[in-house]
Scaffold this motif. Sequence first.
Motif, PDB file in Angstrom:
ATOM      1  N   ALA A  54      15.269 -19.114   3.348  1.00 36.51           N
ATOM      2  CA  ALA A  54      16.311 -17.630   3.637  1.00 36.51           C
ATOM      3  C   ALA A  54      15.824 -16.987   5.058  1.00 36.51           C
ATOM      4  O   ALA A  54      13.897 -17.927   5.636  1.00 36.51           O
ATOM      5  N   SER A  55      16.452 -16.828   5.918  1.00 43.24           N
ATOM      6  CA  SER A  55      16.124 -16.438   6.973  1.00 43.24           C
ATOM      7  C   SER A  55      16.806 -15.014   7.511  1.00 43.24           C
ATOM      8  O   SER A  55      17.359 -14.645   6.938  1.00 43.24           O
ATOM      9  N   ILE A  56      16.434 -14.269   8.679  1.00 43.68           N
ATOM     10  CA  ILE A  56      16.355 -13.420   8.968  1.00 43.68           C
ATOM     11  C   ILE A  56      16.460 -13.188  10.788  1.00 43.68           C
ATOM     12  O   ILE A  56      15.895 -13.582  10.702  1.00 43.68           O
ATOM     13  N   LEU A  57      17.591 -12.678  11.347  1.00 43.55           N
ATOM     14  CA  LEU A  57      17.601 -11.715  13.145  1.00 43.55           C
ATOM     15  C   LEU A  57      17.391 -10.760  12.688  1.00 43.55           C
ATOM     16  O   LEU A  57      18.375 -10.175  11.796  1.00 43.55           O
ATOM     17  N   VAL A  58      16.739  -9.824  13.392  1.00 43.44           N
ATOM     18  CA  VAL A  58      16.864  -8.585  13.724  1.00 43.44           C
ATOM     19  C   VAL A  58      17.758  -8.355  15.754  1.00 43.44           C
ATOM     20  O   VAL A  58      16.122  -9.424  16.722  1.00 43.44           O
ATOM     21  N   GLY A  59      17.668  -7.598  16.142  1.00 42.95           N
ATOM     22  CA  GLY A  59      17.808  -7.267  17.322  1.00 42.95           C
ATOM     23  C   GLY A  59      18.011  -6.250  17.888  1.00 42.95           C
ATOM     24  O   GLY A  59      19.326  -5.863  16.971  1.00 42.95           O
ATOM     25  N   ALA A  60      18.605  -5.692  18.948  1.00 41.45           N
ATOM     26  CA  ALA A  60      18.813  -4.573  19.472  1.00 41.45           C
ATOM     27  C   ALA A  60      20.478  -4.668  20.067  1.00 41.45           C
ATOM     28  O   ALA A  60      20.506  -5.624  20.980  1.00 41.45           O
ATOM     29  N   VAL A  61      21.424  -4.079  19.767  1.00 42.53           N
ATOM     30  CA  VAL A  61      22.656  -4.563  20.338  1.00 42.53           C
ATOM     31  C   VAL A  61      23.077  -2.863  21.326  1.00 42.53           C
ATOM     32  O   VAL A  61      23.692  -3.292  22.274  1.00 42.53           O
ATOM     33  N   SER A  62      22.030  -1.881  21.208  1.00 35.14           N
ATOM     34  CA  SER A  62      22.085  -0.912  22.113  1.00 35.14           C
ATOM     35  C   SER A  62      21.199  -0.066  21.516  1.00 35.14           C
ATOM     36  O   SER A  62      19.917  -0.426  20.760  1.00 35.14           O
ATOM     37  N   PRO A  63      21.074   0.735  22.329  1.00 35.35           N
ATOM     38  CA  PRO A  63      19.340   1.783  22.168  1.00 35.35           C
ATOM     39  C   PRO A  63      18.832   1.906  21.096  1.00 35.35           C
ATOM     40  O   PRO A  63      17.498   2.660  20.658  1.00 35.35           O
ATOM     41  N   LEU A  66      20.307  -1.598  15.745  1.00 33.17           N
ATOM     42  CA  LEU A  66      20.291  -2.440  15.480  1.00 33.17           C
ATOM     43  C   LEU A  66      20.983  -3.463  14.938  1.00 33.17           C
ATOM     44  O   LEU A  66      21.966  -3.343  13.746  1.00 33.17           O
ATOM     45  N   PHE A  67      21.521  -4.670  15.123  1.00 35.40           N
ATOM     46  CA  PHE A  67      21.949  -6.008  14.304  1.00 35.40           C
ATOM     47  C   PHE A  67      21.520  -6.219  13.087  1.00 35.40           C
ATOM     48  O   PHE A  67      19.705  -7.023  14.305  1.00 35.40           O
ATOM     49  N   VAL A  68      21.339  -6.921  12.175  1.00 38.28           N
ATOM     50  CA  VAL A  68      20.638  -7.717  11.196  1.00 38.28           C
ATOM     51  C   VAL A  68      21.367  -8.940  10.642  1.00 38.28           C
ATOM     52  O   VAL A  68      22.556  -8.642   9.775  1.00 38.28           O
ATOM     53  N   ARG A  69      21.039  -9.864  10.764  1.00 38.80           N
ATOM     54  CA  ARG A  69      21.999 -10.901  10.367  1.00 38.80           C
ATOM     55  C   ARG A  69      20.747 -11.683   9.318  1.00 38.80           C
ATOM     56  O   ARG A  69      20.063 -12.686   9.536  1.00 38.80           O
ATOM     57  N   THR A  70      20.964 -11.946   7.902  1.00 35.67           N
ATOM     58  CA  THR A  70      20.603 -12.631   6.769  1.00 35.67           C
ATOM     59  C   THR A  70      21.444 -14.091   6.214  1.00 35.67           C
ATOM     60  O   THR A  70      22.303 -14.117   5.830  1.00 35.67           O
ATOM     61  N   ALA A  71      20.150 -14.588   6.081  1.00 37.71           N
ATOM     62  CA  ALA A  71      20.937 -16.138   5.938  1.00 37.71           C
ATOM     63  C   ALA A  71      20.037 -17.077   4.668  1.00 37.71           C
ATOM     64  O   ALA A  71      19.364 -17.160   4.613  1.00 37.71           O
ATOM     65  N   ALA A  72      21.191 -17.511   4.311  1.00 37.08           N
ATOM     66  CA  ALA A  72      20.292 -19.226   3.422  1.00 37.08           C
ATOM     67  C   ALA A  72      20.902 -20.350   2.842  1.00 37.08           C
ATOM     68  O   ALA A  72      21.381 -21.070   3.113  1.00 37.08           O
TER      69      ALA A  72
END
Length: 93
Positions: A54-63, A66-72
């Motif tokens: 499984a994986s996760i991506l975390v990023g700031a899209v504004s101050p 946060l955007f979080v994307r989880t995947a399998a």
Amino acid sequence: MAANGALLAASGIGDVNKFGQGRYSLTTNTDVTRCALTGMINIDGGDDPGPGSASILVGAVSPRTLFVRTAAPSGPHPRTVDDDRPFSVRISR
């Protein structure tokens, strides 16, 4: 965070919006522009739906967002790569 977007415990998170399979928007109470962001897939009390990796991506899209994307990526067909997974996010200054 539960796989369905339910906030299980938090400090500094004001709101969560689950807007697609494996996609979440988190509103923070403070500016995270210069913060380190770390994400981790959880087992949600031993009931993680995944098989394999499984994986996760975390990023700031504004101050304050946060955007979080989880995947399998190894999920069985016809599961898409984006997959609802329980996760934790840590914001460090």
